[in-house]
Design a protein around this motif. Structure first.
Motif, PDB file in Angstrom:
ATOM      1  N   MET A   1       0.837  -1.188   0.000  1.00 38.99           N
ATOM      2  CA  MET A   1       0.000   0.000   0.000  1.00 38.99           C
ATOM      3  C   MET A   1       0.880   1.249   0.000  1.00 38.99           C
ATOM      4  O   MET A   1       1.873   1.312   0.712  1.00 38.99           O
ATOM      5  N   ASN A   2       0.435   2.234  -0.745  1.00 36.75           N
ATOM      6  CA  ASN A   2       1.158   3.492  -0.702  1.00 36.75           C
ATOM      7  C   ASN A   2       0.615   4.342   0.454  1.00 36.75           C
ATOM      8  O   ASN A   2      -0.319   3.951   1.154  1.00 36.75           O
ATOM      9  N   ALA A   3       1.195   5.507   0.644  1.00 33.30           N
ATOM     10  CA  ALA A   3       0.840   6.353   1.787  1.00 33.30           C
ATOM     11  C   ALA A   3      -0.627   6.782   1.725  1.00 33.30           C
ATOM     12  O   ALA A   3      -1.320   6.818   2.747  1.00 33.30           O
ATOM     13  N   HIS A   4      -1.096   7.099   0.548  1.00 31.64           N
ATOM     14  CA  HIS A   4      -2.489   7.537   0.398  1.00 31.64           C
ATOM     15  C   HIS A   4      -3.458   6.423   0.779  1.00 31.64           C
ATOM     16  O   HIS A   4      -4.445   6.660   1.484  1.00 31.64           O
ATOM     17  N   GLU A   5      -3.214   5.203   0.354  1.00 30.16           N
ATOM     18  CA  GLU A   5      -4.082   4.069   0.684  1.00 30.16           C
ATOM     19  C   GLU A   5      -4.059   3.772   2.169  1.00 30.16           C
ATOM     20  O   GLU A   5      -5.077   3.401   2.752  1.00 30.16           O
ATOM     21  N   ARG A   6      -2.891   3.919   2.812  1.00 30.64           N
ATOM     22  CA  ARG A   6      -2.805   3.701   4.262  1.00 30.64           C
ATOM     23  C   ARG A   6      -3.646   4.726   5.015  1.00 30.64           C
ATOM     24  O   ARG A   6      -4.333   4.393   5.984  1.00 30.64           O
ATOM     25  N   VAL A   7      -3.611   5.979   4.580  1.00 34.97           N
ATOM     26  CA  VAL A   7      -4.406   7.020   5.239  1.00 34.97           C
ATOM     27  C   VAL A   7      -5.894   6.734   5.060  1.00 34.97           C
ATOM     28  O   VAL A   7      -6.678   6.869   6.006  1.00 34.97           O
ATOM     29  N   LEU A   8      -6.302   6.332   3.878  1.00 33.94           N
ATOM     30  CA  LEU A   8      -7.706   6.002   3.646  1.00 33.94           C
ATOM     31  C   LEU A   8      -8.150   4.805   4.476  1.00 33.94           C
ATOM     32  O   LEU A   8      -9.250   4.795   5.034  1.00 33.94           O
ATOM     33  N   ALA A   9      -7.300   3.790   4.578  1.00 33.38           N
ATOM     34  CA  ALA A   9      -7.624   2.615   5.386  1.00 33.38           C
ATOM     35  C   ALA A   9      -7.763   2.987   6.860  1.00 33.38           C
ATOM     36  O   ALA A   9      -8.676   2.513   7.546  1.00 33.38           O
ATOM     37  N   GLU A  10      -6.887   3.841   7.349  1.00 32.96           N
ATOM     38  CA  GLU A  10      -6.964   4.278   8.747  1.00 32.96           C
ATOM     39  C   GLU A  10      -8.236   5.094   8.979  1.00 32.96           C
ATOM     40  O   GLU A  10      -8.898   4.954  10.008  1.00 32.96           O
ATOM     41  N   ASP A  11      -8.601   5.937   8.021  1.00 31.84           N
ATOM     42  CA  ASP A  11      -9.816   6.731   8.123  1.00 31.84           C
ATOM     43  C   ASP A  11     -11.053   5.827   8.175  1.00 31.84           C
ATOM     44  O   ASP A  11     -11.960   6.046   8.978  1.00 31.84           O
ATOM     45  N   ARG A  12     -11.090   4.797   7.340  1.00 29.21           N
ATOM     46  CA  ARG A  12     -12.218   3.852   7.361  1.00 29.21           C
ATOM     47  C   ARG A  12     -12.272   3.108   8.693  1.00 29.21           C
ATOM     48  O   ARG A  12     -13.356   2.892   9.238  1.00 29.21           O
ATOM     49  N   ARG A  13     -11.131   2.718   9.232  1.00 24.53           N
ATOM     50  CA  ARG A  13     -11.089   2.014  10.521  1.00 24.53           C
ATOM     51  C   ARG A  13     -11.639   2.904  11.636  1.00 24.53           C
ATOM     52  O   ARG A  13     -12.432   2.454  12.476  1.00 24.53           O
ATOM     53  N   ILE A  14     -11.267   4.164  11.640  1.00 23.99           N
ATOM     54  CA  ILE A  14     -11.733   5.086  12.668  1.00 23.99           C
ATOM     55  C   ILE A  14     -13.245   5.297  12.559  1.00 23.99           C
ATOM     56  O   ILE A  14     -13.953   5.307  13.570  1.00 23.99           O
ATOM     57  N   ARG A  15     -13.756   5.434  11.330  1.00 30.15           N
ATOM     58  CA  ARG A  15     -15.201   5.595  11.153  1.00 30.15           C
ATOM     59  C   ARG A  15     -15.969   4.363  11.590  1.00 30.15           C
ATOM     60  O   ARG A  15     -17.032   4.467  12.204  1.00 30.15           O
ATOM     61  N   ARG A  16     -15.447   3.168  11.280  1.00 29.78           N
ATOM     62  CA  ARG A  16     -16.111   1.938  11.729  1.00 29.78           C
ATOM     63  C   ARG A  16     -16.169   1.880  13.242  1.00 29.78           C
ATOM     64  O   ARG A  16     -17.192   1.506  13.827  1.00 29.78           O
ATOM     65  N   GLU A  17     -15.092   2.239  13.908  1.00 32.36           N
ATOM     66  CA  GLU A  17     -15.055   2.203  15.369  1.00 32.36           C
ATOM     67  C   GLU A  17     -15.988   3.252  15.968  1.00 32.36           C
ATOM     68  O   GLU A  17     -16.643   3.007  16.981  1.00 32.36           O
ATOM     69  N   LEU A  18     -16.082   4.408  15.330  1.00 27.06           N
ATOM     70  CA  LEU A  18     -16.932   5.480  15.830  1.00 27.06           C
ATOM     71  C   LEU A  18     -18.403   5.088  15.796  1.00 27.06           C
ATOM     72  O   LEU A  18     -19.155   5.357  16.732  1.00 27.06           O
ATOM     73  N   PHE A  19     -18.826   4.424  14.725  1.00 24.91           N
ATOM     74  CA  PHE A  19     -20.236   4.090  14.565  1.00 24.91           C
ATOM     75  C   PHE A  19     -20.580   2.673  15.010  1.00 24.91           C
ATOM     76  O   PHE A  19     -21.703   2.227  14.796  1.00 24.91           O
ATOM     77  N   ARG A  20     -19.661   1.974  15.643  1.00 22.14           N
ATOM     78  CA  ARG A  20     -19.940   0.631  16.142  1.00 22.14           C
ATOM     79  C   ARG A  20     -20.905   0.719  17.322  1.00 22.14           C
ATOM     80  O   ARG A  20     -20.766   1.544  18.203  1.00 22.14           O
TER      81      ARG A  20
END
Length: 92
Positions: A1-20
């Protein structure tokens, strides 16, 4: 993964945790709903308590039908509807 994909993956993880939604939060939401309906009954009479309770029952029924339509059956559908109806208590 490049840096941009890692940031997007981290953003998705944070959103999933927020709305769990967790069962403990759903129990708190149920308790607050009961308290609000009881307050409506004491302040406005039985009519307002029936309106508030009916709205919650309608929401639960709609969530249960949606869960059943999505392929869940029995207890799994009821748990999903319970979490969808009262899970907002975990966000308070």
């Amino acid at each position: 993964m490049n840096a941009h994909e890692r940031v997007l993956a981290e953003d998705r993880r944070i959103r999933r945790e927020l709305f769990r939604v967790r069962p403990g939060g759903a129990h708190a939401g149920l308790a607050m709903t009961i308290l609000i309906v009881a307050l409506a009954a004491s302040a406005g009479g039985a009519r307002w308590a029936l309106i508030a309770g009916g709205a919650v029952a309608l929401w639960f029924t709609a969530a249960l039908c949606t869960a059943a339509r999505g392929g869940l059956r029995g207890r799994a559908a009821a748990v999903r509807a319970y979490l969808l109806t009262f899970g907002w208590g975990s966000w308070l």
